[in-house]
Design an enzyme around this catalytic site. Structure first.
Site, PDB file in Angstrom:
ATOM      1  N   ARG A  59       0.629  -1.203  -0.181  1.00  0.00           N
ATOM      2  CA  ARG A  59      -0.014   0.015  -0.222  1.00  0.00           C
ATOM      3  C   ARG A  59       0.876   1.192   0.023  1.00  0.00           C
ATOM      4  O   ARG A  59       0.520   2.319  -0.535  1.00  0.00           O
ATOM      5  CB  ARG A  59      -0.993   0.079   1.179  1.00  0.00           C
ATOM      6  N   TYR A 112     -12.603  16.869 -17.980  1.00  0.00           N
ATOM      7  CA  TYR A 112     -13.057  15.493 -17.883  1.00  0.00           C
ATOM      8  C   TYR A 112     -14.417  15.554 -16.610  1.00  0.00           C
ATOM      9  O   TYR A 112     -14.366  16.251 -15.628  1.00  0.00           O
ATOM     10  CB  TYR A 112     -12.105  14.529 -17.454  1.00  0.00           C
ATOM     11  N   ASP A 184      -3.454  18.048 -16.506  1.00  0.00           N
ATOM     12  CA  ASP A 184      -4.085  16.499 -16.763  1.00  0.00           C
ATOM     13  C   ASP A 184      -3.449  16.403 -18.363  1.00  0.00           C
ATOM     14  O   ASP A 184      -3.769  16.861 -19.030  1.00  0.00           O
ATOM     15  CB  ASP A 184      -5.464  16.405 -16.853  1.00  0.00           C
TER      16      ASP A 184
END
Length: 394
Positions: A59, A112, A184
């Site tokens: 993790r 988006y 992005d």
């Protein structure tokens, strides 16, 4: 002796992989282990305290994932990188980790869909205000930034309307008020645009798309300033949105051909866009490689290629768009992009499925828009497929 600055094709193949892998493997091994064991408490403690290199729990860190992160870091030219379970995990974790109550964000209206939902629904309860500006109005966007903010968030090209933001201009505006610029870069990929070189502080990808390129793995990555990435890492460490080792392996395998794929997709998308622009049954074509594109001059300045995705509207509106999509043979009607196979769909079923028709209208996303992501098929075959489908509408 290797050059100091390796080319992007070389980095795609070798980035992060010049050190020997375990067991003499020529390819990155999949380290499919949740915990990592140590021979004694002292050596375990040394890793926990940072006195020795190693992994504790996947993790937090994982050897396979670390290679993927380093490859992305090198290709984007950032100081540090961190991988996530998805592109939206990368975006959301970064926004939630970097922003605080009282901060202000400036972004674009046609980002988006899931990102837009964060701006419209999730940040306000945290005490973060957001100004969404028309992507077409560069002066208004710059003015909103210079009025003051903590973060500027943009996509370029945008999903799915293929608008282009002048990153050098936005970076200068952000710096003038001490703000961060986050980009992005999913649509462009580092093959076509390197935002950090243009002044961005943070770059994010849905690695599912062009980086992986085979529609078989979901992942995300953040690259940028080390201090900012470290802050996001501590947040992701607790929220647990880590990239799985097997997904990292698939993404690494896909990235080795990234430059080859993108160069082919660039050429194909331009050929398809130019062909559709001449068809009277097509109302409008949106692709930054076209001379008719409003931001073509900006794209030509900051992009080395114009990308593998275009969008277009049909004469006859949404009904005609649906008929065309149903008539196409060489596409997957599916909600993704950047694959070796061509994919196509409507915004309400792909990029903006998470938002209502009313919200899509407010964000400037037409219902009848077809997003068309070119694969690596022969361009002539895709054009023939489109022509046959278009003829079926007559």
């Amino acid at each position: 002796m290797l050059r100091n600055e390796l080319g992007l094709s070389t980095l795609a193949a070798w980035g992060g992989e010049q050190q020997p892998h375990g067991y003499g493997a020529a390819q990155v091994p999949i380290v499919q282990s949740a915990p990592f064991a140590y021979p004694d408490v002292a050596s375990w403690r040394a890793v926990i305290d940072g006195d020795a290199k190693g992994d504790i729990y996947s993790r937090n860190t994982n050897p396979t994932v670390a290679v993927f992160e380093e490859k992305c870091r090198l290709m984007e030219g950032g100081e540090s990188a961190i991988a996530f379970a998805s592109g939206m995990a990368a975006i959301s974790n970064t926004l939630f980790a970097v922003l605080r109550a009282g901060d202000h964000v400036v972004s674009i209206k046609d980002a988006y869909g899931a990102t837009s939902r964060i701006f419209m629904e999730l940040l306000e309860p945290m005490g973060v205000t957001v100004t969404l500006v028309s992507t077409d109005d560069a002066d208004a966007l710059e003015a909103a930034v210079r009025a003051g903010c903590r973060l500027v968030y943009v996509e370029t090209p945008t999903n799915p309307t293929l608008k282009v933001i002048d990153l050098h201009r936005m970076a200068a505006a952000a710096r003038s008020v001490g703000a961060l610029l986050m980009v992005d870069n999913t649509f462009a990929s580092p093959i076509n645009t390197r935002p950090i070189a243009l002044g961005a502080d943070l770059v994010v990808h849905s690695a599912t798309k062009f980086l992986g390129g085979h529609d078989d793995a979901i992942g995300g990555v953040l690259v940028g300033r080390r201090d900012l990435v470290d802050t996001v890492y501590r947040y992701r460490e607790i929220t647990g949105a880590a990239l799985a080792p097997f997904a990292a392996y698939l993404l690494l395998r896909g990235m080795k051909t990234l430059a080859l794929r993108v160069e082919r997709q660039n050429a194909t998308a331009l050929a398809v866009a130019q062909h559709l622009e001449r068809d009277p049954r097509v109302a409008a074509v949106f692709y930054p490689g076209l001379a008719s594109h409003p931001s073509h001059h900006v794209a030509a300045k900051q992009m080395s290629g114009f990308g593998g995705v275009l969008s277009f509207e049909m004469v006859g509106g949404e009904a005609a768009a649906i008929r065309l999509l149903d008539a196409l043979k060489l596409v997957h009607r599916a909600a993704s992009l950047g694959s070796v196979n061509t994919l196509a769909g409507l915004p309400g079923m792909t990029s903006h499925v998470e938002v209502t028709p009313q919200d899509r209208a407010a964000l400037g996303i037409p219902e009848a828009l077809i997003r068309y992501s070119c694969g690596i098929e022969d361009a002539t075959d895709l054009i023939d497929d489109l022509d046959r489908a278009l003829a079926s509408l007559d």
